[in-house]
Design a protein around this motif. Structure first.
Motif, PDB file in Angstrom:
ATOM      1  N   LEU A   1       0.816  -1.211   0.000  1.00 52.95           N
ATOM      2  CA  LEU A   1       0.000   0.000   0.000  1.00 52.95           C
ATOM      3  C   LEU A   1       0.852   1.265   0.000  1.00 52.95           C
ATOM      4  O   LEU A   1       0.521   2.242  -0.683  1.00 52.95           O
ATOM      5  N   ALA A   2       1.936   1.262   0.761  1.00 54.22           N
ATOM      6  CA  ALA A   2       2.786   2.455   0.836  1.00 54.22           C
ATOM      7  C   ALA A   2       3.335   2.822  -0.535  1.00 54.22           C
ATOM      8  O   ALA A   2       3.372   4.003  -0.909  1.00 54.22           O
ATOM      9  N   LEU A   3       3.736   1.828  -1.308  1.00 58.65           N
ATOM     10  CA  LEU A   3       4.261   2.085  -2.649  1.00 58.65           C
ATOM     11  C   LEU A   3       3.152   2.581  -3.576  1.00 58.65           C
ATOM     12  O   LEU A   3       3.374   3.444  -4.425  1.00 58.65           O
ATOM     13  N   GLN A   4       1.952   2.053  -3.401  1.00 57.29           N
ATOM     14  CA  GLN A   4       0.809   2.518  -4.185  1.00 57.29           C
ATOM     15  C   GLN A   4       0.530   3.998  -3.920  1.00 57.29           C
ATOM     16  O   GLN A   4       0.216   4.755  -4.844  1.00 57.29           O
ATOM     17  N   ILE A   5       0.654   4.407  -2.660  1.00 55.14           N
ATOM     18  CA  ILE A   5       0.426   5.818  -2.311  1.00 55.14           C
ATOM     19  C   ILE A   5       1.478   6.704  -2.965  1.00 55.14           C
ATOM     20  O   ILE A   5       1.167   7.778  -3.498  1.00 55.14           O
ATOM     21  N   VAL A   6       2.747   6.259  -2.953  1.00 54.58           N
ATOM     22  CA  VAL A   6       3.818   7.039  -3.581  1.00 54.58           C
ATOM     23  C   VAL A   6       3.517   7.257  -5.062  1.00 54.58           C
ATOM     24  O   VAL A   6       3.526   8.391  -5.553  1.00 54.58           O
ATOM     25  N   PHE A   7       3.228   6.188  -5.779  1.00 52.46           N
ATOM     26  CA  PHE A   7       3.038   6.308  -7.221  1.00 52.46           C
ATOM     27  C   PHE A   7       1.686   6.915  -7.581  1.00 52.46           C
ATOM     28  O   PHE A   7       1.568   7.622  -8.598  1.00 52.46           O
ATOM     29  N   GLY A   8       0.664   6.660  -6.776  1.00 55.89           N
ATOM     30  CA  GLY A   8      -0.629   7.280  -7.032  1.00 55.89           C
ATOM     31  C   GLY A   8      -0.561   8.786  -6.865  1.00 55.89           C
ATOM     32  O   GLY A   8      -1.039   9.552  -7.715  1.00 55.89           O
ATOM     33  N   SER A   9       0.059   9.233  -5.777  1.00 59.70           N
ATOM     34  CA  SER A   9       0.176  10.684  -5.542  1.00 59.70           C
ATOM     35  C   SER A   9       1.119  11.335  -6.543  1.00 59.70           C
ATOM     36  O   SER A   9       0.919  12.492  -6.935  1.00 59.70           O
ATOM     37  N   LEU A  10       2.131  10.595  -7.004  1.00 60.73           N
ATOM     38  CA  LEU A  10       3.048  11.148  -8.001  1.00 60.73           C
ATOM     39  C   LEU A  10       2.352  11.313  -9.352  1.00 60.73           C
ATOM     40  O   LEU A  10       2.591  12.298 -10.067  1.00 60.73           O
ATOM     41  N   THR A  11       1.479  10.375  -9.700  1.00 62.71           N
ATOM     42  CA  THR A  11       0.704  10.503 -10.935  1.00 62.71           C
ATOM     43  C   THR A  11      -0.140  11.771 -10.906  1.00 62.71           C
ATOM     44  O   THR A  11      -0.156  12.554 -11.864  1.00 62.71           O
ATOM     45  N   VAL A  12      -0.834  11.983  -9.787  1.00 63.98           N
ATOM     46  CA  VAL A  12      -1.654  13.185  -9.628  1.00 63.98           C
ATOM     47  C   VAL A  12      -0.783  14.433  -9.724  1.00 63.98           C
ATOM     48  O   VAL A  12      -1.149  15.427 -10.367  1.00 63.98           O
ATOM     49  N   LEU A  13       0.383  14.397  -9.095  1.00 63.30           N
ATOM     50  CA  LEU A  13       1.283  15.551  -9.090  1.00 63.30           C
ATOM     51  C   LEU A  13       1.710  15.937 -10.500  1.00 63.30           C
ATOM     52  O   LEU A  13       1.658  17.127 -10.873  1.00 63.30           O
ATOM     53  N   PHE A  14       2.140  14.965 -11.295  1.00 58.97           N
ATOM     54  CA  PHE A  14       2.585  15.283 -12.650  1.00 58.97           C
ATOM     55  C   PHE A  14       1.464  15.915 -13.470  1.00 58.97           C
ATOM     56  O   PHE A  14       1.686  16.896 -14.193  1.00 58.97           O
ATOM     57  N   PHE A  15       0.265  15.369 -13.351  1.00 58.13           N
ATOM     58  CA  PHE A  15      -0.841  15.916 -14.141  1.00 58.13           C
ATOM     59  C   PHE A  15      -1.260  17.297 -13.646  1.00 58.13           C
ATOM     60  O   PHE A  15      -1.617  18.177 -14.447  1.00 58.13           O
ATOM     61  N   LEU A  16      -1.208  17.523 -12.340  1.00 56.30           N
ATOM     62  CA  LEU A  16      -1.510  18.862 -11.821  1.00 56.30           C
ATOM     63  C   LEU A  16      -0.497  19.879 -12.321  1.00 56.30           C
ATOM     64  O   LEU A  16      -0.864  20.995 -12.736  1.00 56.30           O
ATOM     65  N   LEU A  17       0.784  19.525 -12.294  1.00 52.49           N
ATOM     66  CA  LEU A  17       1.821  20.437 -12.770  1.00 52.49           C
ATOM     67  C   LEU A  17       1.687  20.687 -14.269  1.00 52.49           C
ATOM     68  O   LEU A  17       1.904  21.808 -14.742  1.00 52.49           O
ATOM     69  N   ALA A  18       1.315  19.634 -15.021  1.00 49.93           N
ATOM     70  CA  ALA A  18       1.111  19.803 -16.459  1.00 49.93           C
ATOM     71  C   ALA A  18      -0.049  20.757 -16.723  1.00 49.93           C
ATOM     72  O   ALA A  18       0.046  21.660 -17.566  1.00 49.93           O
TER      73      ALA A  18
END
Length: 202
Positions: free
Chosen positions: A140-157
């Motif tokens: 789960l911890a790894l899922q949170i890292v990559f899930g939040s990173l996906t959101v971050l990249f799209f927000l910055l884009a």
């Protein structure tokens, strides 16, 4: 064959006698990614000023960049395709990002326009999205890292495409949480390995 230690991103390298001969490089890569992500997004959230960019660029080259690439190479040695791809890719992302922002100041290239930067970040968002799907078979911890990173990249884009300062600020706060989640996972892997039991859940 006995599996030793607690590793979210690595499989153990085992000799014929069953003894582990390689350390787990995942905490190094996670810390390089997490610490640099937190610092950059403190800037994006306007918590620290533009005068901090030199410090962020240095972190991006050395800890977020080179340290992650080293971790990725070590994951390759351990036979971990996911860890090798993730750490090497994001290490090179940080180096590429610093280059994009600094090459114009050095006279090596023209400044990148907002739309181009949006596409750059969007491509990384797509890459991270399919990496997130792969984490659904992991903890789960790894899922949170990559899930939040996906959101971050799209927000910055989106922030670059629209020029919205508010979206960039929101991305900054979300990015801080993303970086902290990676730091937590790094701490968990180190603590759980050091104590030989689950000290921090993942």
């Amino acid at each position: 064959m006995t599996k030793t230690g607690a590793s979210a991103l690595a499989i153990e390298d085992v000799t014929k006698t069953g003894a582990s001969v390689l350390a787990n490089p995942a905490p190094l890569g996670l810390m390089g990614f997490g610490a640099t992500t937190v610092l950059l997004n403190l800037h994006n959230a306007n918590i620290i000023s533009a005068t901090s960019l030199g410090m962020i660029f240095a972190m991006g080259i050395f800890y977020g960049g080179l340290a992650q690439v080293i971790a990725g190479i070590l994951e390759f040695r351990k036979g971990n395709t996911f860890g090798m791809t993730a750490f090497t890719s994001y290490g090179m992302f940080w180096i590429a990002l610093v280059a994009l922002l600094q090459f114009p100041n050095m006279g090596w290239a023209a400044s990148v326009d907002s739309a181009s930067m949006g596409f750059f970040l969007g491509v990384w968002g797509l890459f991270t999205a399919f990496m997130f799907v792969a984490t659904l078979k992991k903890n789960l911890a790894l899922q949170i890292v990559f899930g939040s990173l996906t959101v971050l990249f799209f927000l910055l884009a989106i922030a670059d495409f629209t020029g919205s300062a508010m979206i960039k600020t929101i991305a900054g706060y979300e990015g801080i949480l993303c970086g902290l989640s990676a730091i937590y996972l790094a701490c968990a892997e180190i603590m759980n390995d050091a104590y030989g039991k689950k000290v921090l859940p993942v």
